[in-house]
Design a protein around this motif. Structure first.
Motif, mmCIF file in Angstrom:
data_model
loop_
_atom_site.group_PDB
_atom_site.id
_atom_site.type_symbol
_atom_site.label_atom_id
_atom_site.label_comp_id
_atom_site.label_asym_id
_atom_site.label_seq_id
_atom_site.Cartn_x
_atom_site.Cartn_y
_atom_site.Cartn_z
ATOM 1 N N ALA A 222 50.983 46.538 25.831
ATOM 2 C CA ALA A 222 50.463 46.601 27.200
ATOM 3 C C ALA A 222 49.241 45.702 27.340
ATOM 4 O O ALA A 222 48.315 45.768 26.529
ATOM 5 C CB ALA A 222 50.100 48.030 27.562
ATOM 6 N N PHE A 223 49.261 44.887 28.377
ATOM 7 C CA PHE A 223 48.124 44.035 28.707
ATOM 8 C C PHE A 223 47.269 44.738 29.758
ATOM 9 O O PHE A 223 47.784 45.471 30.611
ATOM 10 C CB PHE A 223 48.615 42.683 29.234
ATOM 11 C CG PHE A 223 49.333 41.874 28.188
ATOM 12 C CD1 PHE A 223 48.631 41.026 27.343
ATOM 13 C CD2 PHE A 223 50.714 41.962 28.045
ATOM 14 C CE1 PHE A 223 49.285 40.283 26.371
ATOM 15 C CE2 PHE A 223 51.376 41.217 27.077
ATOM 16 C CZ PHE A 223 50.658 40.377 26.239
ATOM 17 N N ARG A 224 45.998 44.459 29.710
ATOM 18 C CA ARG A 224 45.022 45.201 30.505
ATOM 19 C C ARG A 224 44.666 44.486 31.808
ATOM 20 O O ARG A 224 44.407 43.286 31.807
ATOM 21 C CB ARG A 224 43.759 45.363 29.652
ATOM 22 C CG ARG A 224 42.592 46.009 30.335
ATOM 23 C CD ARG A 224 41.368 45.929 29.426
ATOM 24 N NE ARG A 224 40.213 46.532 30.090
ATOM 25 C CZ ARG A 224 38.971 46.418 29.637
ATOM 26 N NH1 ARG A 224 38.725 45.722 28.545
ATOM 27 N NH2 ARG A 224 37.984 46.996 30.310
ATOM 28 N N VAL A 225 44.655 45.253 32.909
ATOM 29 C CA VAL A 225 44.109 44.750 34.178
ATOM 30 C C VAL A 225 43.097 45.770 34.695
ATOM 31 O O VAL A 225 43.136 46.946 34.328
ATOM 32 C CB VAL A 225 45.194 44.492 35.250
ATOM 33 C CG1 VAL A 225 46.142 43.391 34.809
ATOM 34 C CG2 VAL A 225 45.962 45.764 35.600
ATOM 35 N N LYS A 226 42.221 45.302 35.563
ATOM 36 C CA LYS A 226 41.105 46.138 36.033
ATOM 37 C C LYS A 226 41.590 47.355 36.835
ATOM 38 O O LYS A 226 41.129 48.466 36.618
ATOM 39 C CB LYS A 226 40.155 45.285 36.869
ATOM 40 C CG LYS A 226 38.956 46.016 37.431
ATOM 41 C CD LYS A 226 38.019 45.041 38.121
ATOM 42 C CE LYS A 226 36.931 45.783 38.879
ATOM 43 N NZ LYS A 226 37.392 46.323 40.171
ATOM 44 N N ASP A 227 42.488 47.140 37.785
ATOM 45 C CA ASP A 227 42.895 48.256 38.659
ATOM 46 C C ASP A 227 44.276 47.984 39.264
ATOM 47 O O ASP A 227 44.903 46.969 38.996
ATOM 48 C CB ASP A 227 41.861 48.480 39.768
ATOM 49 C CG ASP A 227 41.637 47.236 40.612
ATOM 50 O OD1 ASP A 227 42.580 46.441 40.782
ATOM 51 O OD2 ASP A 227 40.507 47.050 41.115
ATOM 52 N N ASP A 228 44.730 48.903 40.131
ATOM 53 C CA ASP A 228 46.096 48.772 40.663
ATOM 54 C C ASP A 228 46.263 47.596 41.625
ATOM 55 O O ASP A 228 47.379 47.112 41.802
ATOM 56 C CB ASP A 228 46.644 50.032 41.349
ATOM 57 C CG ASP A 228 45.774 51.241 41.326
ATOM 58 O OD1 ASP A 228 44.690 51.205 40.744
ATOM 59 O OD2 ASP A 228 46.199 52.243 41.900
ATOM 60 N N HIS A 229 45.190 47.144 42.250
ATOM 61 C CA HIS A 229 45.312 45.970 43.137
ATOM 62 C C HIS A 229 45.690 44.735 42.321
ATOM 63 O O HIS A 229 46.594 43.983 42.679
ATOM 64 C CB HIS A 229 44.000 45.719 43.894
ATOM 65 C CG HIS A 229 43.592 46.872 44.760
ATOM 66 N ND1 HIS A 229 44.350 47.284 45.837
ATOM 67 C CD2 HIS A 229 42.531 47.719 44.682
ATOM 68 C CE1 HIS A 229 43.765 48.340 46.400
ATOM 69 N NE2 HIS A 229 42.665 48.620 45.713
ATOM 70 N N VAL A 230 44.976 44.562 41.207
ATOM 71 C CA VAL A 230 45.279 43.434 40.322
ATOM 72 C C VAL A 230 46.680 43.603 39.733
ATOM 73 O O VAL A 230 47.449 42.646 39.616
ATOM 74 C CB VAL A 230 44.231 43.313 39.195
ATOM 75 C CG1 VAL A 230 44.495 42.095 38.330
ATOM 76 C CG2 VAL A 230 42.813 43.270 39.768
ATOM 77 N N LEU A 231 47.019 44.836 39.402
ATOM 78 C CA LEU A 231 48.344 45.151 38.856
ATOM 79 C C LEU A 231 49.436 44.632 39.792
ATOM 80 O O LEU A 231 50.370 43.954 39.357
ATOM 81 C CB LEU A 231 48.464 46.666 38.691
ATOM 82 C CG LEU A 231 49.703 47.194 37.969
ATOM 83 C CD1 LEU A 231 49.615 46.904 36.479
ATOM 84 C CD2 LEU A 231 49.866 48.695 38.187
ATOM 85 N N MET A 232 49.297 44.918 41.072
ATOM 86 C CA MET A 232 50.346 44.532 42.015
ATOM 87 C C MET A 232 50.356 43.019 42.277
ATOM 88 O O MET A 232 51.406 42.445 42.573
ATOM 89 C CB MET A 232 50.220 45.327 43.318
ATOM 90 C CG MET A 232 50.405 46.845 43.110
ATOM 91 S SD MET A 232 51.818 47.303 42.053
ATOM 92 C CE MET A 232 53.144 47.192 43.268
ATOM 93 N N ASP A 233 49.204 42.369 42.135
ATOM 94 C CA ASP A 233 49.171 40.896 42.205
ATOM 95 C C ASP A 233 50.037 40.310 41.088
ATOM 96 O O ASP A 233 50.788 39.350 41.301
ATOM 97 C CB ASP A 233 47.738 40.372 42.053
ATOM 98 C CG ASP A 233 46.909 40.599 43.311
ATOM 99 O OD1 ASP A 233 47.502 40.959 44.348
ATOM 100 O OD2 ASP A 233 45.672 40.437 43.241
ATOM 101 N N PHE A 234 49.907 40.895 39.898
ATOM 102 C CA PHE A 234 50.689 40.395 38.761
ATOM 103 C C PHE A 234 52.176 40.689 38.932
ATOM 104 O O PHE A 234 53.023 39.930 38.470
ATOM 105 C CB PHE A 234 50.159 40.952 37.437
ATOM 106 C CG PHE A 234 49.062 40.103 36.866
ATOM 107 C CD1 PHE A 234 49.355 38.910 36.208
ATOM 108 C CD2 PHE A 234 47.728 40.456 37.012
ATOM 109 C CE1 PHE A 234 48.350 38.107 35.703
ATOM 110 C CE2 PHE A 234 46.718 39.658 36.518
ATOM 111 C CZ PHE A 234 47.028 38.477 35.860
#
Length: 309
Positions: A222-234
């Motif tokens: 699992a790669f790390r992102v700050k929050d769900d907004h960034v998650l959905m961008d990816f």
């Protein structure tokens, strides 16, 4: 930096016996049991999370200990080696400690970094590495393992692939990693968004047979992102690259997306929020069996069916 991949979040592997797995990682390797819960899809199986004091992203190794699943085979299409960072002065400590527990250790250098390679009781391939750059993370300590000698968290993960090129393209074009160096058939990619747990190595060998997932093999990284907004961008980026990806999934302690990269490795993207203190205080992490809310009504039956620890 906030809308970027921040290195590794966690790594999940498969074990054969829950108690043996728990004892090895907490007693012999000295990691903290950060969370004791169950597999979302199979509540009769534990899901253990091992890490530092807080279960910080980049330190979390998790396991599905499926009793009696049998031995897996490490090979192509898998994350085959998990690398932990240790302090230079901890190298001899670990060499001796692993030897005392009759664990066969191989000493080598990978990209100029001193490495102890060995296997856990299920055959999962682990590496303790002295990084070239200083790692200032504070390890969890136990009566036998001081903070000076403890495991700081991940240094790298190694993928074994028949053809590295499509995977490298995903890592660089979608996840923002850069090619750092190459030695023979080994490639090192890293991200500069964070100083630790930021390396992915690739071993390319078209003759390596494909692996088979079971005990002693990796399930996903699992790669790390700050929050769900960034998650959905990816999620949009992955879809734009023509790959399939899941909807957002609530894993209680983070939000996730999953996709399989072209080489066959299951990649997850996971958020920092809400973290492991969501349902128990920091001092009590890992002490209580925590169930996903859909299983709380079946707690008694689930507790009866889980293996004895």
């Amino acid at each position: 930096m906030e809308n970027k991949i921040l290195g590794l979040h966690h790594i999940t592997a498969i074990a054969n016996q829950a108690k043996r797995n728990l004892d090895f990682y907490t007693h012999i390797l000295g990691l903290r049991l950060v969370k004791k819960t169950v597999n979302f899809d199979d509540p009769g199986t534990y899901h253990f999370y091992f890490g530092n004091e807080t279960g910080a992203p980049g330190t979390i190794l998790t396991f599905f200990p499926w009793e009696g699943i049998g031995q897996g085979i490490n090979g192509a299409g898998q994350a085959t080696h998990i690398g932990y960072a240790i302090a230079p002065e901890a190298y001899d400590f670990w060499k001796q400690r692993l030897g005392t527990h009759n664990i066969v250790v191989e000493e080598n250098e990978i990209f100029g970094e001193k490495t102890l390679s060995f296997k856990d009781p299920d055959g999962l391939q682990l590496q303790f590495i002295v990084p070239k750059s200083t790692d200032n993370r504070t390890p969890w300590s136990t009566p036998e393992i001081t903070t000076q000698n403890g495991l700081k968290g991940f240094h790298n993960v190694t993928l074994t692939l028949k053809n590295s090129e499509p995977t490298i393209k995903v890592l660089t074009d979608i996840l923002g990693y850069s090619m750092e160096k190459q030695e023979g058939n080994r490639f090192r990619l890293s991200t500069d968004t964070i100083d630790t747990a930021n390396i992915v190595d690739i071993m390319e060998d078209e003759t390596t047979p494909y692996g088979r997932g079971a005990a002693g093999t990796n399930h996903h990284i699992a790669f790390r992102v700050k929050d769900d907004h960034v998650l959905m961008d990816f999620r949009e980026k992955v879809l734009s690259a023509g790959l399939q990806i899941t909807p957002k999934i609530d894993r209680d302690y983070f939000y996730s997306l999953y996709f399989r990269e072209p080489g066959g490795v299951l990649f997850e993207l996971a958020t920092d929020n809400p973290g492991f203190t969501k349902d128990e205080p920091l001092a009590e992490l890992g002490r209580h069996l925590k169930l996903p809310k859909q299983y709380e009504g079946r707690r008694h039956d689930i507790e009866q069916s889980l293996p004895q620890l």
